[in-house]
Motif scaffolding. Structure first.
Motif, PDB file in Angstrom:
ATOM      1  N   ARG A  84       0.964  -1.113   0.039  1.00  0.00           N
ATOM      2  CA  ARG A  84       0.047  -0.028  -0.156  1.00  0.00           C
ATOM      3  C   ARG A  84       0.821   1.136   0.022  1.00  0.00           C
ATOM      4  NH1 ARG A  84      -2.153   3.313   3.880  1.00  0.00           N
ATOM      5  NH2 ARG A  84      -4.311   4.462   3.235  1.00  0.00           N
ATOM      6  N   SER A  85       0.398   2.210  -0.990  1.00  0.00           N
ATOM      7  CA  SER A  85       1.336   3.710  -0.686  1.00  0.00           C
ATOM      8  C   SER A  85       0.359   4.583   0.164  1.00  0.00           C
ATOM      9  CB  SER A  85       1.129   4.216  -2.374  1.00  0.00           C
ATOM     10  OG  SER A  85      -0.022   4.444  -2.850  1.00  0.00           O
ATOM     11  N   PRO A  86       1.308   5.615   0.509  1.00  0.00           N
ATOM     12  CA  PRO A  86       0.649   6.591   1.448  1.00  0.00           C
ATOM     13  C   PRO A  86      -0.597   7.402   0.928  1.00  0.00           C
ATOM     14  CG  PRO A  86       2.889   6.859   1.269  1.00  0.00           C
ATOM     15  CD  PRO A  86       2.610   5.932   0.274  1.00  0.00           C
ATOM     16  N   ASP A  87      -0.795   7.276  -0.348  1.00  0.00           N
ATOM     17  CA  ASP A  87      -1.968   7.803  -1.182  1.00  0.00           C
ATOM     18  C   ASP A  87      -3.061   7.141  -1.240  1.00  0.00           C
ATOM     19  OD1 ASP A  87      -0.594   6.461  -3.098  1.00  0.00           O
ATOM     20  OD2 ASP A  87      -0.749   8.131  -4.452  1.00  0.00           O
ATOM     21  N   GLY A  88      -3.051   5.780  -0.626  1.00  0.00           N
ATOM     22  CA  GLY A  88      -4.077   4.943  -0.772  1.00  0.00           C
ATOM     23  C   GLY A  88      -4.222   3.972  -1.870  1.00  0.00           C
ATOM     24  N   HIS A  89      -3.267   3.656  -2.544  1.00  0.00           N
ATOM     25  CA  HIS A  89      -3.209   2.768  -3.742  1.00  0.00           C
ATOM     26  C   HIS A  89      -2.368   1.441  -3.266  1.00  0.00           C
ATOM     27  CE1 HIS A  89      -3.827   6.612  -6.004  1.00  0.00           C
ATOM     28  NE2 HIS A  89      -4.563   5.927  -6.724  1.00  0.00           N
TER      29      HIS A  89
ATOM     30  N   THR B  21     -13.953  -6.979 -11.961  1.00  0.00           N
ATOM     31  CA  THR B  21     -13.433  -7.068 -13.121  1.00  0.00           C
ATOM     32  C   THR B  21     -13.787  -7.838 -14.110  1.00  0.00           C
ATOM     33  OG1 THR B  21     -12.226  -9.121 -12.445  1.00  0.00           O
ATOM     34  CG2 THR B  21     -10.980  -7.205 -11.738  1.00  0.00           C
ATOM     35  N   PRO B  22     -13.673  -7.791 -15.317  1.00  0.00           N
ATOM     36  CA  PRO B  22     -14.388  -8.263 -16.391  1.00  0.00           C
ATOM     37  C   PRO B  22     -14.450  -9.864 -16.021  1.00  0.00           C
ATOM     38  CG  PRO B  22     -12.812  -6.802 -17.532  1.00  0.00           C
ATOM     39  CD  PRO B  22     -12.282  -6.875 -16.108  1.00  0.00           C
ATOM     40  N   SER B  23     -13.505 -10.534 -15.313  1.00  0.00           N
ATOM     41  CA  SER B  23     -13.458 -11.979 -15.173  1.00  0.00           C
ATOM     42  C   SER B  23     -14.072 -12.228 -13.732  1.00  0.00           C
ATOM     43  CB  SER B  23     -12.053 -12.353 -15.100  1.00  0.00           C
ATOM     44  OG  SER B  23     -11.274 -11.810 -14.405  1.00  0.00           O
TER      45      SER B  23
ATOM     46  N   GLN C 184       3.794   3.173 -21.391  1.00  0.00           N
ATOM     47  CA  GLN C 184       4.145   3.534 -19.866  1.00  0.00           C
ATOM     48  C   GLN C 184       2.967   3.837 -18.906  1.00  0.00           C
ATOM     49  OE1 GLN C 184       7.274   3.206 -18.768  1.00  0.00           O
ATOM     50  NE2 GLN C 184       7.935   2.599 -20.945  1.00  0.00           N
ATOM     51  N   ASP C 185       1.952   4.219 -19.434  1.00  0.00           N
ATOM     52  CA  ASP C 185       0.729   4.711 -18.771  1.00  0.00           C
ATOM     53  C   ASP C 185       0.116   3.484 -18.293  1.00  0.00           C
ATOM     54  OD1 ASP C 185       1.096   7.183 -19.104  1.00  0.00           O
ATOM     55  OD2 ASP C 185      -0.175   7.538 -20.893  1.00  0.00           O
ATOM     56  N   LEU C 186      -0.104   2.545 -18.997  1.00  0.00           N
ATOM     57  CA  LEU C 186      -0.753   1.009 -18.545  1.00  0.00           C
ATOM     58  C   LEU C 186       0.045   0.411 -17.472  1.00  0.00           C
ATOM     59  CD1 LEU C 186      -2.040  -0.290 -22.070  1.00  0.00           C
ATOM     60  CD2 LEU C 186      -3.244   1.029 -20.072  1.00  0.00           C
ATOM     61  N   ILE C 187       1.550   0.424 -17.497  1.00  0.00           N
ATOM     62  CA  ILE C 187       2.491  -0.109 -16.770  1.00  0.00           C
ATOM     63  C   ILE C 187       2.325   0.520 -15.501  1.00  0.00           C
ATOM     64  CG2 ILE C 187       4.809  -0.611 -16.256  1.00  0.00           C
ATOM     65  CD1 ILE C 187       5.356  -0.987 -19.367  1.00  0.00           C
ATOM     66  N   ARG C 188       2.137   1.864 -15.496  1.00  0.00           N
ATOM     67  CA  ARG C 188       2.430   2.603 -14.124  1.00  0.00           C
ATOM     68  C   ARG C 188       0.855   2.893 -13.444  1.00  0.00           C
ATOM     69  NH1 ARG C 188       5.934   7.634 -16.547  1.00  0.00           N
ATOM     70  NH2 ARG C 188       7.957   6.461 -16.634  1.00  0.00           N
ATOM     71  N   LYS C 189      -0.060   2.432 -14.218  1.00  0.00           N
ATOM     72  CA  LYS C 189      -1.479   2.359 -13.746  1.00  0.00           C
ATOM     73  C   LYS C 189      -1.558   1.661 -12.449  1.00  0.00           C
ATOM     74  CE  LYS C 189      -6.413   1.981 -14.648  1.00  0.00           C
ATOM     75  NZ  LYS C 189      -7.429   1.654 -15.966  1.00  0.00           N
ATOM     76  N   VAL C 190      -2.120   2.187 -11.352  1.00  0.00           N
ATOM     77  CA  VAL C 190      -2.265   1.555 -10.005  1.00  0.00           C
ATOM     78  C   VAL C 190      -3.588   1.905  -9.500  1.00  0.00           C
ATOM     79  CG1 VAL C 190      -1.201   1.012  -7.963  1.00  0.00           C
ATOM     80  CG2 VAL C 190       0.385   1.523  -9.729  1.00  0.00           C
ATOM     81  N   ASP C 191      -4.366   0.782  -9.220  1.00  0.00           N
ATOM     82  CA  ASP C 191      -5.585   1.030  -8.698  1.00  0.00           C
ATOM     83  C   ASP C 191      -5.856   1.288  -7.236  1.00  0.00           C
ATOM     84  OD1 ASP C 191      -6.792   0.555 -11.183  1.00  0.00           O
ATOM     85  OD2 ASP C 191      -6.922  -1.693 -10.899  1.00  0.00           O
ATOM     86  N   ALA C 192      -6.811   2.254  -6.854  1.00  0.00           N
ATOM     87  CA  ALA C 192      -6.974   2.431  -5.354  1.00  0.00           C
ATOM     88  C   ALA C 192      -7.345   0.959  -4.645  1.00  0.00           C
ATOM     89  CB  ALA C 192      -8.235   3.182  -5.239  1.00  0.00           C
ATOM     90  N   CYS C 193      -6.939   1.253  -3.497  1.00  0.00           N
ATOM     91  CA  CYS C 193      -6.942  -0.201  -2.634  1.00  0.00           C
ATOM     92  C   CYS C 193      -8.689  -0.429  -2.706  1.00  0.00           C
ATOM     93  CB  CYS C 193      -6.400   0.159  -1.194  1.00  0.00           C
ATOM     94  SG  CYS C 193      -4.632   0.229  -1.276  1.00  0.00           S
ATOM     95  N   GLY C 194      -8.789  -1.666  -2.798  1.00  0.00           N
ATOM     96  CA  GLY C 194      -9.959  -2.267  -2.626  1.00  0.00           C
ATOM     97  C   GLY C 194     -10.295  -3.060  -1.056  1.00  0.00           C
ATOM     98  N   ILE C 195      -9.128  -3.511  -0.610  1.00  0.00           N
ATOM     99  CA  ILE C 195      -9.122  -3.877   0.716  1.00  0.00           C
ATOM    100  C   ILE C 195      -8.684  -2.940   1.654  1.00  0.00           C
ATOM    101  CG2 ILE C 195      -6.662  -4.722   0.270  1.00  0.00           C
ATOM    102  CD1 ILE C 195      -7.248  -7.108   1.817  1.00  0.00           C
ATOM    103  N   SER C 196      -9.616  -3.253   3.022  1.00  0.00           N
ATOM    104  CA  SER C 196      -9.184  -2.424   3.981  1.00  0.00           C
ATOM    105  C   SER C 196      -9.237  -3.333   5.175  1.00  0.00           C
ATOM    106  CB  SER C 196     -10.321  -1.272   4.199  1.00  0.00           C
ATOM    107  OG  SER C 196     -11.447  -1.915   4.174  1.00  0.00           O
TER     108      SER C 196
END
Length: 216
Positions: free
Chosen positions: A116-121, A171-173, A151-163
């Motif tokens: 987890r990152s400090p900004d919630g990702h 997701t689609p699957s 590069q944009d796709l590689i660097r894309k990180v979603d927000a945390c779903g778990i807490s």
């Protein structure tokens, strides 16, 4: 006879006075030389002290000049303070699953680490995966695999779903909802979106370790 004896006695006294007078003069001369030597030593000592004071003053001036030059030199900027890592290990758990509504034994699926990152990702990494895992993923088409230019796709990180209270994803699957029922257990349902239809699974996160207060 008496006169002669008197004259002889006076001559003897005069002869005795000669050596005594010369010894006295010699002693006075030595004393005078000693006093001159002491005075010379005192003068030499005073001169040495004066020279030492002059040398001390000159050295102090040189030190002040050197310090002024050092102060005039621009100082390098301080090194940057170490920054906290963008992502830190937050929680680790084993995932177990089984068909929904059944009483069969739980099947180990995989061991997951959440960073987890400090900004919630969050970044999920699979540490161990079981060959018996019932998790399903559709095949990835070639155009969905990011290239070095994307590069944009590689660097894309979603927000945390778990807490600390639960987890959810869509997701689609696969979609799923989990709730934290104990400090060491998440429990919920996952739905696999397969071509032949959806498959419901009961799922558990059995917590191995919590390393970030966000997940406590």
């Amino acid at each position: 006879m008496r006169g002669r004896s008197r004259r002889g006695a006076g001559a003897g006294e005069a002869a005795d006075d000669g050596p005594f007078a010369s010894f006295t003069d010699l002693f006075i001369g030595i004393l005078f030389l000693f006093l001159i030597l002491v005075a010379a030593l005192m003068l030499m000592h005073q001169e040495a002290i004066r020279r030492e004071q002059v040398e001390t003053q000159l050295m102090s001036r040189r030190i002040r000049d050197l310090q002024a030059r050092l102060d005039a030199v621009p100082k390098p900027p301080p090194p940057p303070e170490p920054q906290a890592p963008a992502f830190r290990l937050g929680i680790v758990f084993n995932i177990y699953q089984r068909p929904a509504g059944s009483d069969v034994e739980w099947t180990y699926s995989r061991t997951v680490r959440i960073f987890r990152s400090p900004d919630g990702h969050c970044i999920n990494t699979v540490l161990v995966r079981s060959n018996l895992s019932t998790a399903w993923r559709p095949p990835t088409s070639e155009e969905d695999i990011p290239t070095p230019e994307q590069q944009d796709l590689i660097r894309k990180v979603d927000a945390c779903g778990i807490s600390a209270s639960g987890d959810h994803w869509e997701t689609p699957s696969e979609t799923g909802v989990m709730k934290r029922v104990r400090p060491d257990l998440y429990s919920g349902i996952a739905v696999l979106h397969k071509k032949e239809g959806d498959v419901r699974l009961e799922m558990e996160y059995r917590v191995l370790g919590v390393f970030d207060p966000h997940f406590r």
